[in-house]
Design a protein around this motif. Structure first.
Motif, PDB file in Angstrom:
ATOM      1  N   ALA A   1       2.718  -2.710  -3.659  1.00 50.54           N
ATOM      2  CA  ALA A   1       1.910  -1.499  -3.553  1.00 50.54           C
ATOM      3  C   ALA A   1       0.505  -1.806  -4.033  1.00 50.54           C
ATOM      4  O   ALA A   1       0.321  -2.396  -5.103  1.00 50.54           O
ATOM      5  N   LEU A   2      -0.475  -1.446  -3.225  1.00 55.13           N
ATOM      6  CA  LEU A   2      -1.874  -1.678  -3.558  1.00 55.13           C
ATOM      7  C   LEU A   2      -2.457  -0.363  -4.074  1.00 55.13           C
ATOM      8  O   LEU A   2      -2.659   0.579  -3.298  1.00 55.13           O
ATOM      9  N   PRO A   3      -2.727  -0.266  -5.375  1.00 54.37           N
ATOM     10  CA  PRO A   3      -3.204   1.013  -5.938  1.00 54.37           C
ATOM     11  C   PRO A   3      -4.646   1.315  -5.555  1.00 54.37           C
ATOM     12  O   PRO A   3      -5.507   0.435  -5.582  1.00 54.37           O
ATOM     13  N   LEU A   4      -4.884   2.568  -5.171  1.00 56.11           N
ATOM     14  CA  LEU A   4      -6.241   3.043  -4.914  1.00 56.11           C
ATOM     15  C   LEU A   4      -6.632   3.898  -6.110  1.00 56.11           C
ATOM     16  O   LEU A   4      -6.177   5.028  -6.262  1.00 56.11           O
ATOM     17  N   ASP A   5      -7.469   3.350  -6.949  1.00 53.33           N
ATOM     18  CA  ASP A   5      -7.708   3.937  -8.267  1.00 53.33           C
ATOM     19  C   ASP A   5      -8.316   5.330  -8.214  1.00 53.33           C
ATOM     20  O   ASP A   5      -7.898   6.226  -8.952  1.00 53.33           O
ATOM     21  N   LYS A   6      -9.290   5.543  -7.343  1.00 57.84           N
ATOM     22  CA  LYS A   6     -10.032   6.801  -7.373  1.00 57.84           C
ATOM     23  C   LYS A   6      -9.260   7.986  -6.804  1.00 57.84           C
ATOM     24  O   LYS A   6      -9.570   9.137  -7.109  1.00 57.84           O
ATOM     25  N   ILE A   7      -8.261   7.734  -5.944  1.00 57.94           N
ATOM     26  CA  ILE A   7      -7.507   8.846  -5.376  1.00 57.94           C
ATOM     27  C   ILE A   7      -6.069   8.872  -5.886  1.00 57.94           C
ATOM     28  O   ILE A   7      -5.254   9.677  -5.437  1.00 57.94           O
ATOM     29  N   ASN A   8      -5.756   8.003  -6.838  1.00 56.10           N
ATOM     30  CA  ASN A   8      -4.447   7.984  -7.475  1.00 56.10           C
ATOM     31  C   ASN A   8      -3.313   7.896  -6.459  1.00 56.10           C
ATOM     32  O   ASN A   8      -2.317   8.626  -6.533  1.00 56.10           O
ATOM     33  N   GLU A   9      -3.475   7.026  -5.502  1.00 55.10           N
ATOM     34  CA  GLU A   9      -2.457   6.774  -4.494  1.00 55.10           C
ATOM     35  C   GLU A   9      -2.242   5.262  -4.404  1.00 55.10           C
ATOM     36  O   GLU A   9      -2.947   4.483  -5.051  1.00 55.10           O
TER      37      GLU A   9
ATOM     38  N   ASN B   1     -10.215  -1.448  -2.504  1.00 53.78           N
ATOM     39  CA  ASN B   1     -10.713  -0.290  -3.230  1.00 53.78           C
ATOM     40  C   ASN B   1     -12.188  -0.054  -2.958  1.00 53.78           C
ATOM     41  O   ASN B   1     -12.627   1.086  -2.734  1.00 53.78           O
ATOM     42  N   ASP B   2     -12.979  -1.119  -2.947  1.00 56.02           N
ATOM     43  CA  ASP B   2     -14.415  -0.982  -2.670  1.00 56.02           C
ATOM     44  C   ASP B   2     -14.652  -0.475  -1.252  1.00 56.02           C
ATOM     45  O   ASP B   2     -15.542   0.353  -1.016  1.00 56.02           O
ATOM     46  N   LEU B   3     -13.851  -0.964  -0.313  1.00 51.87           N
ATOM     47  CA  LEU B   3     -13.993  -0.511   1.072  1.00 51.87           C
ATOM     48  C   LEU B   3     -13.635   0.962   1.201  1.00 51.87           C
ATOM     49  O   LEU B   3     -14.363   1.738   1.844  1.00 51.87           O
ATOM     50  N   MET B   4     -12.518   1.376   0.617  1.00 54.86           N
ATOM     51  CA  MET B   4     -12.106   2.773   0.717  1.00 54.86           C
ATOM     52  C   MET B   4     -13.108   3.701   0.043  1.00 54.86           C
ATOM     53  O   MET B   4     -13.345   4.817   0.515  1.00 54.86           O
ATOM     54  N   ASP B   5     -13.728   3.243  -1.050  1.00 50.64           N
ATOM     55  CA  ASP B   5     -14.749   4.051  -1.715  1.00 50.64           C
ATOM     56  C   ASP B   5     -15.960   4.270  -0.813  1.00 50.64           C
ATOM     57  O   ASP B   5     -16.675   5.267  -0.957  1.00 50.64           O
ATOM     58  N   ALA B   6     -16.205   3.332   0.104  1.00 57.21           N
ATOM     59  CA  ALA B   6     -17.369   3.417   0.984  1.00 57.21           C
ATOM     60  C   ALA B   6     -17.107   4.283   2.218  1.00 57.21           C
ATOM     61  O   ALA B   6     -18.044   4.605   2.951  1.00 57.21           O
ATOM     62  N   LEU B   7     -15.841   4.659   2.457  1.00 55.32           N
ATOM     63  CA  LEU B   7     -15.477   5.432   3.643  1.00 55.32           C
ATOM     64  C   LEU B   7     -15.258   6.894   3.285  1.00 55.32           C
ATOM     65  O   LEU B   7     -14.843   7.218   2.163  1.00 55.32           O
ATOM     66  N   ASN B   8     -15.509   7.780   4.248  1.00 51.84           N
ATOM     67  CA  ASN B   8     -15.137   9.169   4.040  1.00 51.84           C
ATOM     68  C   ASN B   8     -13.636   9.328   4.282  1.00 51.84           C
ATOM     69  O   ASN B   8     -12.946   8.374   4.657  1.00 51.84           O
ATOM     70  N   SER B   9     -13.118  10.526   4.086  1.00 50.19           N
ATOM     71  CA  SER B   9     -11.672  10.745   4.193  1.00 50.19           C
ATOM     72  C   SER B   9     -11.154  10.452   5.596  1.00 50.19           C
ATOM     73  O   SER B   9     -10.041   9.938   5.763  1.00 50.19           O
ATOM     74  N   ALA B  10     -11.952  10.749   6.612  1.00 55.13           N
ATOM     75  CA  ALA B  10     -11.529  10.475   7.987  1.00 55.13           C
ATOM     76  C   ALA B  10     -11.434   8.978   8.230  1.00 55.13           C
ATOM     77  O   ALA B  10     -10.500   8.494   8.883  1.00 55.13           O
ATOM     78  N   GLY B  11     -12.403   8.237   7.716  1.00 54.56           N
ATOM     79  CA  GLY B  11     -12.378   6.782   7.869  1.00 54.56           C
ATOM     80  C   GLY B  11     -11.207   6.165   7.128  1.00 54.56           C
ATOM     81  O   GLY B  11     -10.556   5.244   7.632  1.00 54.56           O
ATOM     82  N   GLN B  12     -10.935   6.670   5.928  1.00 48.31           N
ATOM     83  CA  GLN B  12      -9.778   6.191   5.171  1.00 48.31           C
ATOM     84  C   GLN B  12      -8.482   6.428   5.947  1.00 48.31           C
ATOM     85  O   GLN B  12      -7.625   5.547   6.037  1.00 48.31           O
ATOM     86  N   ALA B  13      -8.341   7.631   6.508  1.00 47.07           N
ATOM     87  CA  ALA B  13      -7.126   7.978   7.233  1.00 47.07           C
ATOM     88  C   ALA B  13      -6.921   7.079   8.447  1.00 47.07           C
ATOM     89  O   ALA B  13      -5.789   6.780   8.823  1.00 47.07           O
ATOM     90  N   ARG B  14      -8.010   6.645   9.063  1.00 42.35           N
ATOM     91  CA  ARG B  14      -7.901   5.746  10.204  1.00 42.35           C
ATOM     92  C   ARG B  14      -7.249   4.419   9.823  1.00 42.35           C
ATOM     93  O   ARG B  14      -6.530   3.814  10.610  1.00 42.35           O
ATOM     94  N   LEU B  15      -7.520   3.978   8.591  1.00 45.53           N
ATOM     95  CA  LEU B  15      -7.058   2.653   8.169  1.00 45.53           C
ATOM     96  C   LEU B  15      -5.752   2.688   7.386  1.00 45.53           C
ATOM     97  O   LEU B  15      -4.983   1.724   7.431  1.00 45.53           O
ATOM     98  N   ILE B  16      -5.483   3.766   6.670  1.00 41.21           N
ATOM     99  CA  ILE B  16      -4.290   3.793   5.815  1.00 41.21           C
ATOM    100  C   ILE B  16      -3.363   4.961   6.112  1.00 41.21           C
ATOM    101  O   ILE B  16      -2.339   5.124   5.443  1.00 41.21           O
ATOM    102  N   GLY B  17      -3.689   5.778   7.116  1.00 43.10           N
ATOM    103  CA  GLY B  17      -2.834   6.913   7.420  1.00 43.10           C
ATOM    104  C   GLY B  17      -2.908   7.958   6.325  1.00 43.10           C
ATOM    105  O   GLY B  17      -3.865   8.019   5.546  1.00 43.10           O
ATOM    106  N   LYS B  18      -1.870   8.781   6.257  1.00 48.22           N
ATOM    107  CA  LYS B  18      -1.793   9.828   5.236  1.00 48.22           C
ATOM    108  C   LYS B  18      -0.835   9.364   4.157  1.00 48.22           C
ATOM    109  O   LYS B  18       0.388   9.378   4.345  1.00 48.22           O
ATOM    110  N   LEU B  19      -1.359   8.959   3.027  1.00 47.72           N
ATOM    111  CA  LEU B  19      -0.521   8.498   1.934  1.00 47.72           C
ATOM    112  C   LEU B  19       0.144   9.682   1.252  1.00 47.72           C
ATOM    113  O   LEU B  19      -0.288  10.826   1.366  1.00 47.72           O
ATOM    114  N   GLY B  20       1.222   9.377   0.541  1.00 43.71           N
ATOM    115  CA  GLY B  20       1.940  10.440  -0.150  1.00 43.71           C
ATOM    116  C   GLY B  20       2.961  11.136   0.714  1.00 43.71           C
ATOM    117  O   GLY B  20       3.674  12.017   0.261  1.00 43.71           O
ATOM    118  N   LYS B  21       3.076  10.739   2.005  1.00 47.43           N
ATOM    119  CA  LYS B  21       4.103  11.307   2.875  1.00 47.43           C
ATOM    120  C   LYS B  21       5.442  10.717   2.511  1.00 47.43           C
ATOM    121  O   LYS B  21       5.535   9.601   2.017  1.00 47.43           O
TER     122      LYS B  21
END
Length: 237
Positions: free
Chosen positions: A127-135, A210-230
């Motif tokens: 599991a790769l933790p995303l620190d800023k969104i706690n996922e 983490n640095d890449l996800m911080d640079a993307l908006n929520s739509a861009g994040q969803a394109r690359l990692i889907g909807k986490l927490g499902k």
């Protein structure tokens, strides 16, 4: 003789009915057609955080047979090398397919690296933790070696809006969409680095993501990692 004919007729009718039902339930609608078109070249910035595109990096040469398979499976690919202020490098590869049906599954490192002459070791889920969104992103970690080259790799694959790492998860996700008549899109996101120390390499790769996800908006994040927490997304057996 008559009973045998009736039995054969019933079996034939059942087979025809099954074939007709399978045809009727065959998904035909691509969910990619409902969303804004993805453009990997613009979606992923060339510079973010402490990372910038390494213009001097030599592109990886893929053998023609493997390239033909990749071209068939994916509608878009992106391959870049990034370098940070310390001179540390990460190789990024993203492949997107608008049709993740039976014949168009993502081409995983366990297959494409050996096709290039590499040996694969230490494959494990993580599991790769995303620190800023706690996922956390469910990922696979492995190491590819060829001669003196030691390349730790982290990757994940998506089907529609969820991460699916193994064949069972992929099939279940595909079935979920298929039952509603939809064909999911999907992508493979892979990062790697040349480093004899696996622990250090995976930590660097986690920091890069983490640095890449911080640079993307929520739509861009969803394109690359889907909807986490499902349900099923964060379970890593």
């Amino acid at each position: 003789m008559k009973s045998i004919s009736i039995k054969s007729l019933i079996i034939s009718l059942v087979l025809l009915l099954g074939a007709g039902l399978a045809w009727a339930m065959k998904p035909t609608h691509k969910i990619a057609d409902d969303n804004s078109k993805i453009n990997l070249e613009t979606l992923v910035p060339k510079q973010f955080g402490d990372w910038r595109l390494d213009e001097k990096a030599m592109p990886v040469v893929t053998n023609p047979e493997l390239q033909a398979v990749i071209d068939k499976i994916y509608s878009q690919t992106l391959a870049r090398t990034y370098v940070n202020g310390k001179g540390e490098r990460i190789m990024l590869s993203i492949a997107y397919g608008g049709n993740q049906s039976d014949g168009l599954q993502v081409h995983k490192p366990e297959v494409c690296y050996p096709a290039q002459g590499f040996q694969i070791f230490n494959t494990a889920k993580g599991a790769l933790p995303l620190d800023k969104i706690n996922e956390a992103i469910p990922v696979k970690r492995l190491v590819a070696t060829q001669g003196a080259r030691h390349e730790p790799i982290t990757y994940w694959t998506t089907v529609g809006d969820q991460v699916a790492l193994d064949g069972l998860q992929w099939r279940l996700a595909q079935l979920k969409y298929g039952l509603t008549g939809n064909i999911p899109d999907g992508l493979l996101f892979r990062i790697s680095s040349i480093d004899p120390d696996d622990t250090r390499a995976f930590a660097l790769q986690d920091r890069f993501v983490n640095d890449l996800m911080d640079a993307l908006n929520s739509a861009g994040q969803a394109r690359l990692i889907g909807k986490l927490g499902k349900p099923g997304n964060l379970s890593v057996p």
